[in-house]
Each structure stands twice: as C-alpha cells, then as structure tokens.
Design a protein around this motif. Structure first.
Motif, short mmCIF file in Angstrom:
data_model
loop_
_atom_site.label_atom_id
_atom_site.label_comp_id
_atom_site.label_asym_id
_atom_site.label_seq_id
_atom_site.Cartn_x
_atom_site.Cartn_y
_atom_site.Cartn_z
N UNK A 189 5.76 -3.65 14.30
CA UNK A 189 7.43 -4.33 14.64
C UNK A 189 7.19 -5.39 15.46
N UNK A 249 5.06 -4.65 18.60
CA UNK A 249 4.36 -3.35 18.77
C UNK A 249 2.95 -3.57 18.93
N UNK A 301 0.28 3.74 5.31
CA UNK A 301 1.07 3.05 6.64
C UNK A 301 1.21 4.32 7.72
N UNK A 355 -0.79 -0.82 8.27
CA UNK A 355 0.34 0.06 9.08
C UNK A 355 1.60 -0.96 9.02
N UNK A 356 2.74 -0.42 9.37
CA UNK A 356 3.95 -1.31 9.64
C UNK A 356 3.82 -1.42 10.94
N UNK A 409 -12.00 0.27 23.68
CA UNK A 409 -10.49 0.61 23.73
C UNK A 409 -10.23 0.86 24.97
N UNK A 437 -2.55 -3.59 22.31
CA UNK A 437 -1.04 -3.22 22.31
C UNK A 437 -0.37 -3.85 23.72
N UNK A 449 0.66 -1.20 -0.02
CA UNK A 449 0.12 -0.06 0.05
C UNK A 449 0.73 1.38 0.02
N UNK A 492 -7.25 -5.44 17.91
CA UNK A 492 -6.02 -4.93 17.70
C UNK A 492 -5.73 -4.61 19.35
N UNK A 550 -2.52 4.93 9.17
CA UNK A 550 -2.78 3.94 10.01
C UNK A 550 -2.30 4.01 11.33
N UNK A 551 -1.10 4.26 11.27
CA UNK A 551 -0.33 4.22 12.76
C UNK A 551 -1.10 5.19 13.69
N UNK A 560 6.99 6.25 7.73
CA UNK A 560 5.81 5.27 7.99
C UNK A 560 6.24 4.27 9.14
N UNK A 561 7.46 4.00 9.48
CA UNK A 561 8.07 3.27 10.61
C UNK A 561 7.87 3.78 12.10
N UNK A 562 7.26 5.11 12.10
CA UNK A 562 7.04 5.54 13.50
C UNK A 562 6.09 4.46 14.32
N UNK A 563 6.47 4.58 15.50
CA UNK A 563 5.64 3.58 16.49
C UNK A 563 4.72 4.18 17.26
N UNK A 564 3.96 3.61 17.94
CA UNK A 564 2.86 3.92 18.82
C UNK A 564 3.40 4.61 19.94
N UNK A 577 -4.62 4.36 14.85
CA UNK A 577 -5.13 3.21 15.80
C UNK A 577 -4.85 3.98 17.20
N UNK A 616 -6.59 -1.67 21.63
CA UNK A 616 -6.85 -0.46 20.85
C UNK A 616 -8.01 -0.40 20.13
N UNK A 635 -13.53 3.02 6.68
CA UNK A 635 -14.17 3.05 8.13
C UNK A 635 -13.56 4.36 8.70
N UNK A 636 -12.50 5.01 8.43
CA UNK A 636 -11.79 6.07 9.37
C UNK A 636 -12.33 7.43 8.70
N UNK A 643 -5.95 5.94 19.95
CA UNK A 643 -7.26 6.54 20.36
C UNK A 643 -7.38 7.83 20.90
#
Lengths: 237, 337
Positions: free
Chosen positions: B4, B118, A35, B1-2, B79, B30, A30, B28, A38-39, A116-120, A42, B70, A71-72, A44
C-alpha cells in the motif's frame, strides 16, 4: 511459537468466472493466494505458515509455492483442508502439532486466502492480541446501517450502528484455547458454528478487536474480483 | 504481495495505490517513524507551482524516515535492525560530483514515491544503521545529514578564519545547523539571527542571538549559513552579505520558490563565496549518525522534535500535516499504516 494459517479450503462455487478456485485466480501478475502468503511470510515472527487447501488442489498449491516462493519452502507447509472452515483450522493445528509438538502458549493467526490486501500492521496486532488475550478478531466499524429481518420481508430490528462491526480476518487464537473450546462443542454445534470467533463467543471466552480496513476485501464474487483487479491495476479475466 | 502506497494525488488529498511488490533482491523494510519536511508540506498544501504539481503528483510524500529491516536476501542487514533510509538515489558513480547533485540521481518524494508506504524495498546501500538512537531522533536523520553535508562543504571551501559564524534562521534547519556547528567547531562563536524571541531562546548553546530587526550596526561574522528560505530568503541574504567579513563564505540552505535579488556589488566588493547546499548523500548520513550517538547532540535534537500521535488511518495523515502547520519545529510520528 507463532504460526500463520491461510485458509483456502473453498472450491470457488460462488465465483463463476473460471474453473479455478477463487484463491488461485490471478490478481495482477500472480495468483491471489501468493499475494496473501507473501504478506504473511515477510512477518519474521512466524515460525511457519500453513496453507489449508482442498485435497484436490494440494499438488497445484505445492506447485505454486515452488514456482513463486522457492526460497521460502522451509517456512511453508501445505495441508489438506476440511469440510468447513473450522475443520480446516483443526487440520492445520493437527499438522502444527505433528511438526512442532504442543505448547500451551502457541498462537495461530488464521486468515482467508482471498483477502490479499491484509496489511502487516493487522498481522502484527493479531499476533500481539492473541498472545495477550487468547483470542482476537479483525473488524471494521459498520458504515451502512445494519438492518435485521427475521423473515426476509420486513425489518424486525435496526441495531445501533455505533455498536456494529463487520468481521474480517485475520482471526487469531492461542491454540490451546481454541482446541479446548472446539472440543467442548457437540456435533450439532460444530455444524452451525462455522466461525472460529463465534465458538469463543458462545462459550463466553472474550474475543478482543483488532482494527481492520475497508480495503481488506474478501474476494468472493465476480464484482469483488473486478474491484481488486482495478485496485492493483491488473486485467480482469 | 500487495503493498500500500499512500500518495498525494492533488493538494490535501491522499489516495492509496496498491502495487504488486515482488522483492527483487533489495532490502525490504517497514517504515517505523517519519518526520515532515517543509518540502512535503509545500506539496501537501499545494504551494508549488501548478506545472510542478502536475508533473510530480501523484506521489507518496516523506523522505525523512527510520525503518526496521524485514528481510535482506544478502544477509547484510539483520531482520529487525533499525535503519535510516537514504532518499537520494544515485544512478551512476562519479568521483567529483556529489550524488545529491549528480545528473541522473533522483530523490524519493520528488517525482518518485517517498516513504509513506506499508513496505519499502531499497538497495542495501540506501540505508545506514541507527543502533542506539531513538526512533524519534532516527526519523530526522536525513534532516541532520543535510546539515552534515553543508558543514562538510563549508569546511572544504571556506577560509580558515572561523572565529565568528552567523546562522540566519531560527527554525529547525537553523537549529540543527547551529547544533552541528557547535559540535564541529567548538571554538567558534555562534551568532543566530531570527524573528521569534521564543524560538531564539531555544538556542541556549549559541553565543549571541539577535532579532533580525534589531541587528547591531557593527555586527560582523567571518562566515554565515542562511537557513531561512521562502519569504525570508531575501532579507537573510541581504543582512548576511552586509555582515560577512571579506572573502567570507555564505552557505545557502533555505529553499525559495521565488527568485531572490542579491546585492552583488557588495558580494563582489568583499569577494564573497556563495555556496548552495541541498540534500545529502550516504557519507553525510554516516556523519549524522555519528553526531546523533553523542548524548549532548541527541539531547539538543530532542528539543526540536514534536512527536504527535501515531498514524493509523488515512485521516491521521491529514491530521499530522495540519498539526505540523501549528508547530514551530519538526513533526515526528510513528507509522502504523
């Protein structure tokens, strides 16, 4: 309220691998920006996620969100970016205020679409930091020695590496703080200070650090893109 | 999404796998807190045979984990709700065979990625609510559920004389099993056998404790739980078989990589039942959570939980596995990667 701001104003002139701006290049199955988006979605804690894209690509971006994230739809707002990074942020802040009004304590988490590799974890710590301090930047400790050269020919300085960090995104701010500082800039300053954290620094507003990661790559060159494709097991274009 | 995924690629070497996670209708979550199991540690240290390591790695470790929800497209899980994740995944229903023994079932962290990720997407039935339970205790829900499973099977299989129950093993499995027995069979006398005076002193709720090399000749139990595994399996089973009264049940719970000789003459003479127990299923998780809501049980559990600093970097993963080798009980840590 807390808002995400995905910055995708660029048109991809440095990439040379396709006509598409780099944030739209496919990563795995995609587009890169999906990506990233999406991160953010998610998490909230975001009341909305704004995407600032070059005016020419507004329709394309809206098509992508409809296709990949139907959906978002009510949490995503695509807006026109500006001439540079700070203008894109300003346009997004204007859109936030038009949609939700202005509140002193509102926070914006700005992020490069091409990371796109950012983390939550980084996103959460940005939100916490911006709420607590008003301004935070995501950084990683420099691994290579940083060498300064004034003329591009000889070394003029080698700063202590232990104090050197590499700036990434997200960069996050209390919107009221960022607006006030931006408005205090002269037109000349605005043209030079293209990084939002730098605006805070030159106006002596403390910017706290959030720990980033070496894997929070910015896909800027064809080489970065190849590395990112290899990381997710996708095929390079 | 990516997403890890932190995989063990070879013993003592962790690498990140980046995978495209497109939520496909599951919940989903965490990961919030994790606990290390001996099974994880055996993979990490390379103490499985070479063929097993070749077949199962690379793989994300950890199957003891509590998490925060999540997003659940079905709306069943709110959530932010804290849940314990069930690592045993059944692929087909069966009214007789438990899901943890059923053919076709698989286990997350044995051939499939465990919870060192992750984000994790699981079917809604693969989690149970942990309302009112601390995340540190919640992290070892799976561990408690293994004891819940063993007690359930014991209760169904063993004859009804349960005046004296022996527990061989003074480690965390022995401790949790003994604590569960205390709760479920309050009238039984609990006899714990171990190797460490210090560890045995933790079993304050037991009625008798003995060092394995100082067992009284006339020690007798109606049933026994073997919670040693490894090198200790042989001696524990040998002693337990000798001490159990006729027609008693010996629950085997410790994992041994090696074949263990069993004195079958005495097993036959006494008509003993040896019953193997491993892992657990959803019902056992629900029972474990019920127990953990009991303040007395939760307090006892906390005595075997060793919380170490949060995991925020890859180096921290190496640190927690190394530290786990030096602590006698369960290593638990917050997951911030």
């Amino acid at each position: 309220m807390i808002f995400g701001a995905i910055l995708a104003g660029g048109t991809g002139t440095r990439m040379h691998v396709a006509d598409l701006p780099k944030q739209f290049l496919p990563l795995g199955d995609k587009p890169t920006i999906i990506h990233t988006l999406e991160k953010f979605l998610i998490c909230p804690r975001f009341d909305g996620v704004y995407v600032g894209v070059h005016a020419d690509w507004l329709g394309y971006m809206e098509d992508l969100t409809s296709r990949y994230l139907p959906a978002e739809a009510d949490r995503i707002r695509v807006t026109a970016g500006g001439g540079d990074r700070n203008e894109t942020i300003r346009n997004i802040i204007d859109a936030i205020e038009a949609d939700h009004g202005f509140r002193e304590e509102d926070v914006i988490v700005t992020h490069d679409a091409v990371r796109p590799f950012v983390t939550l974890r980084m996103i959460e710590e940005n939100i916490d930091g911006a709420l607590q301090y008003g301004a935070v930047d995501t950084v990683t400790a420099a691994v290579d020695t940083i060498v300064v050269s004034q003329d591009g020919m000889v070394i003029s300085d080698i700063p202590d590496r232990r104090k050197m960090y590499q700036g990434q995104t997200p960069q996050s701010f209390r919107i009221s703080v960022l607006k006030q500082l931006y408005q205090s800039l002269s037109p000349e300053e605005k043209s030079v200070l293209t990084d939002a954290c730098k605006i805070c620094v030159v106006r002596n507003y403390p910017v706290h650090l959030v720990e980033g990661s070496y894997t929070n790559l910015k896909l800027t060159t064809p080489g970065d893109y190849k590395i990112a494709q290899a990381m997710v097991g996708g095929d390079a274009l | 999404m990516i997403n890890q995924v932190y995989q063990l690629v070879t013993p003592k070497q962790i690498s990140v796998k980046y995978e495209d996670l497109t939520p496909g209708g599951g919940v989903l979550v965490r990961p919030e807190y994790m606990a290390i199991c001996h099974a994880d540690q055996r993979y990490f240290q390379g103490k499985r045979d070479a063929k097993t390591l070749r077949n199962k790695l690379p793989m994300a470790l950890i199957h003891e984990c509590c998490a925060r929800v999540i997003y659940d497209p079905s709306g069943a899980w709110a959530s932010g709700r804290r849940v314990a994740l069930i690592p045993n995944v059944a692929t087909a229903p069966d009214s007789v065979i438990y899901e943890n023994y059923r053919r076709g079932s698989y286990f997350l962290s044995s051939g499939r990625d465990g919870f060192m990720r992750e984000l994790v997407e699981l079917p809604a039935a693969q989690m149970v609510a942990l309302d009112g339970i601390t995340p540190q205790a919640g992290a070892i829900t799976e561990f408690v559920s293994v004891a819940a499973h063993a007690l359930n099977r014991f209760d169904r299989a063993a004859h009804k004389i349960r005046g004296r129950i022996g527990i061989w093993g003074d480690g965390s499995l022995g401790y949790v099993t003994a604590g569960a027995l205390r709760r479920q069979f309050p009238d039984a006398r609990l006899i714990v056998v171990g190797h460490s005076r210090r560890k045995l002193s933790q079993f304050a709720f037991a009625d008798e404790t003995y060092l394995a090399d100082e067992l009284p000749d006339d020690l007798s139990v109606d049933h026994a739980f073997e919670c040693c595994g490894g090198e200790g399996s042989y001696a524990a089973i040998e002693d337990a078989v000798r001490c159990i009264e006729p027609q008693g049940t010996l629950m085997l719970m410790g994992v041994s990589e090696n074949r263990v000789a069993v004195y079958t003459r005495m097993v036959l003479e006494k008509g003993l039942m040896l019953l193997g127990c491993s892992r657990s299923g959803r019902e056992d998780f629900l029972r474990a959570v019920e127990w953990m809501k009991d303040p007395v049980f939760q307090r006892r559990l906390s005595a075997v939980i060793w919380e170490t600093a949060p995991v925020r970097t890859m180096e921290d993963i190496y640190r927690v596995f190394t530290e786990d080798m030096t602590t006698p009980f369960k290593t638990v840590f917050k997951w911030e990667l």
